[in-house]
Design a protein around this motif. Structure first.
Motif, PDB file in Angstrom:
ATOM      1  N   GLN A  81       0.831  -1.198   0.000  1.00 37.53           N
ATOM      2  CA  GLN A  81       0.000   0.000   0.000  1.00 37.53           C
ATOM      3  C   GLN A  81       0.868   1.253   0.000  1.00 37.53           C
TER       4      GLN A  81
ATOM      5  N   ASP B 281       0.549   4.488  -2.402  1.00 37.26           N
ATOM      6  CA  ASP B 281       0.484   5.866  -1.924  1.00 37.26           C
ATOM      7  C   ASP B 281       1.537   6.732  -2.617  1.00 37.26           C
TER       8      ASP B 281
ATOM      9  N   ILE C 166       0.398   7.484  -6.216  1.00 39.72           N
ATOM     10  CA  ILE C 166      -0.651   8.506  -6.282  1.00 39.72           C
ATOM     11  C   ILE C 166      -0.058   9.887  -6.031  1.00 39.72           C
TER      12      ILE C 166
ATOM     13  N   VAL D  12     -10.117  10.412  -5.206  1.00 40.54           N
ATOM     14  CA  VAL D  12      -9.122   9.440  -4.749  1.00 40.54           C
ATOM     15  C   VAL D  12      -9.257   9.278  -3.244  1.00 40.54           C
TER      16      VAL D  12
ATOM     17  N   THR E 267      -8.314   6.480   0.231  1.00 35.79           N
ATOM     18  CA  THR E 267      -7.737   5.270   0.793  1.00 35.79           C
ATOM     19  C   THR E 267      -8.704   4.743   1.837  1.00 35.79           C
TER      20      THR E 267
ATOM     21  N   THR F 239      -6.617   1.674  -2.280  1.00 35.04           N
ATOM     22  CA  THR F 239      -6.862   2.982  -2.907  1.00 35.04           C
ATOM     23  C   THR F 239      -7.993   2.865  -3.919  1.00 35.04           C
TER      24      THR F 239
END
Length: 433
Positions: free
Chosen positions: A229, A233, A236, A250, A252, A428
Motif C-alpha cells: 500500500q 500511496d 498517487i 481518490v 484510501t 486505494t
C-alpha cells in the motif's frame, strides 16, 4: 503431442517415473492443424486460435467432411495430418513481429483452397461461411482430441487426467472431456501452454532430488509480484497532476468490508472497474488480481467494455467468475475451475439473468473462486451477490490490447488513457467524477 503416464520407479516407491506411452511426432500436430486453420480464416497472429473458439458457436459444422481430408484418426488414439495440405514440414516457416505481435508465416498449402474455397483475408468481413468453418475446425479438433483421450483411458484405466501444452488452452474442448470420454477428473494448470512445460520439469527435478518433499496441490495461480500500500500511496502522490480533484475522486479505505461494499455498488450500477491487488497471476488468464470487472447482468455490458477499453471483435465472449459453492446453481456441470480453463453450459433458465457472460451457444468460460484461494476477490463477489442475488462478476484481463498490467503504474496508465470508471489499487479507490 503424446500421452505421459506418471507412476513410481520400480524398487523405490518414493521416486516418480515418467513413462511416455505414446508419441505423435512432427510434422503431425493438432496444434499446427488448429493454427493453420486460424490463419486460413484470416487471423494471422500467433495466439489468435482463441478467436476461432469464440467464433465457432455462430456457425454450423458444415465443413467437417472436407476437414477430415486434413487428418486421419486411428483406433489407438494416433492421428496423422495429410501433409499435402500443409507447408510446415517442407518449408522454413518464418517468425516475425507485426507491431509487437508475434506472427508465423503461412502453415497451410494453397491446395487447401481446392476443397474449402478461398482463404479469408484479414481485412475481409466475417460471413456465415467463415463461422461455419470455425465451428467445423473446433469439431474436428474435438474428434481427434477425444479419440486420443479415449484410447489413453482404455490403456491406463485411470479416471484422472492432466492436460498441458498449447492445445490444453482449448477451454471449449476441456469442458467437454468428462461428457465425451470416460475420464472423471480433469486438471489443467494455469500456464498450460508451451511455456508451462517448465513447471513439469521443475516438479520432476524436485522429486528426483528430494523424494521425501511433500507434494502440495496448486489451487491458485497467484505467484507473481505484489506491491505494498505504501507503493500505491507513493504512486498517487507522484501522479497528483494526472488526477485533478475536478475529474477524479481518490480515497484510501482501510476498512475492507467498506471498500468491497463501495466497489460492488459501483459495479452493480454499471461501472467498469480495474481491480489490482495482491500477487499477479501466473499464466495467460486474469484471475482476479489483474482484472477488469463488471456487472454480468447488464445486457449492454459487453458493448460498454469494448467501447470504453477493449475495442475487440464483437463475437468474442467475456468470462464469468463465480463463487465455488454456487456453480451447480448456474452451470450444468459441477467442478473446480480455478484457472478459467474450461467452458461449461450455463443453465437455460439462468442465461437471461447474466447476458453479458453468456455466449451465443449458452456457454461460459468460468472461473471458480473460494475464500481460501483469494479472500478479497471472493469477498467482492459476495458483496455484489448481496445487492442483486447474482454470485458472479464479469472478469476480463486488465489491459487494452497489450500485455496484462503487472505494476501499479501500468494499471494507472491504462485507467487514465481509457474510459474505465473505477480503479482499485489495494486499498486505494479512484473514481472518475
Amino acid at each position: 503431442s503424446g500421452v505421459i503416464a506418471i507412476g513410481q520407479k520400480q524398487g523405490d516407491p518414493s521416486v516418480p517415473e515418467l513413462d511416455i506411452t505414446q508419441r505423435i511426432r512432427f510434422p503431425h500436430s493438432l496444434g499446427i492443424f488448429y493454427q493453420a486453420m486460424t490463419q486460413f480464416l484470416g487471423f494471422e497472429h500467433y495466439g489468435d486460435e482463441y478467436k476461432i473458439m469464440g467464433l465457432a458457436p455462430y456457425g454450423e459444422p458444415n465443413h467437417v467432411e472436407e476437414l477430415m481430408e486434413l487428418i486421419s484418426l486411428a483406433t489407438d488414439g494416433q492421428f496423422a495430418l495429410n501433409t499435402r495440405y500443409f507447408r510446415h514440414h517442407k518449408h522454413r516457416i518464418a517468425f516475425d513481429w507485426d507491431d509487437g505481435v508475434p506472427r508465423f508465416d503461412r502453415l497451410y498449402d494453397q491446395r487447401l483452397e481446392d476443397i474449402l474455397g478461398p482463404a479469408r483475408k484479414p481485412d475481409e468481413p466475417l460471413e456465415q461461411q467463415h463461422m461455419d468453418l470455425a465451428h467445423s475446425v473446433q469439431k474436428v479438433y474435438e474428434l481427434a482430441f477425444f479419440n486420443l483421450l479415449g484410447a489413453a483411458h482404455l490403456r491406463h484405466q485411470c479416471d484422472a487426467l492432466t492436460l498441458s501444452g498449447g492445445c490444453a488452452m482449448n477451454s471449449v474442448a476441456n469442458g467437454k472431456v468428462t461428457r465425451y470420454t470416460p475420464f472423471k477428473q480433469v486438471y489443467v494448470q494455469p500456464a498450460a501452454g508451451d511455456a508451462g512445460g517448465a513447471l513439469g520439469a521443475a516438479w520432476l527435478s524436485s522429486r528426483l532430488h528430494e523424494p521425501s518433499a511433500p507434494i502440495e496441490p496448486m489451487t491458485h495461480a497467484f505467484w507473481g509480484p505484489s506491491y505494498s500500500q505504501a507503493q500505491m500511496d507513493d504512486l498517487i502522490e507522484a501522479r497528483r497532476s494526472d488526477l485533478p480533484e475536478t475529474a477524479f475522486k481518490v480515497q484510501t479505505i482501510t476498512d475492507l468490508d467498506d471498500l468491497l461494499a463501495r466497489v460492488a455498488k459501483r459495479i452493480e450500477a454499471g461501472a467498469v472497474t480495474g481491480w489490482f491487488q495482491g500477487r499477479m497471476e501466473w499464466g495467460p488468464r486474469a484471475l482476479g488480481n489483474r482484472s477488469i470487472l463488471a456487472n454480468p447482468a447488464r445486457e449492454d455490458m459487453r458493448d460498454i467494455i469494448n467501447l470504453k477499453i477493449k475495442r475487440r471483435e464483437s463475437f468474442r465472449p467475456f468470462a464469468p467468475v463465480i463463487l465455488r459453492d454456487k456453480v451447480l446453481d448456474w452451470f450444468e456441470q459441477e467442478d473446480d475451475v480455478p484457472f478459467m480453463m474450461k467452458v461449461f453450459q450455463i443453465r437455460e433458465d439462468k442465461r437471461a439473468q447474466i447476458p453479458a457472460v453468456t455466449h451465443v451457444d449458452g456457454s461460459g468460460r468460468l472461473q471458480t473462486i473460494t475464500a481460501e484461494q483469494n479472500p478479497r476477490y471472493h469477498g467482492l463477489i459476495q458483496a455484489f451477490e448481496r445487492l442483486g442475488g447474482v454470485p458472479m462478476l464479469l472478469n476480463t484481463s486488465f489491459n487494452e490490447n497489450e500485455p496484462v498490467v503487472c505494476r501499479p503504474e501500468e494499471a494507472l496508465n491504462c485507467f487514465l488513457r481509457t474510459d474505465m470508471d473505477v480503479l482499485v489499487l489495494n486499498d486505494t479507490l479512484i473514481e472518475r467524477q
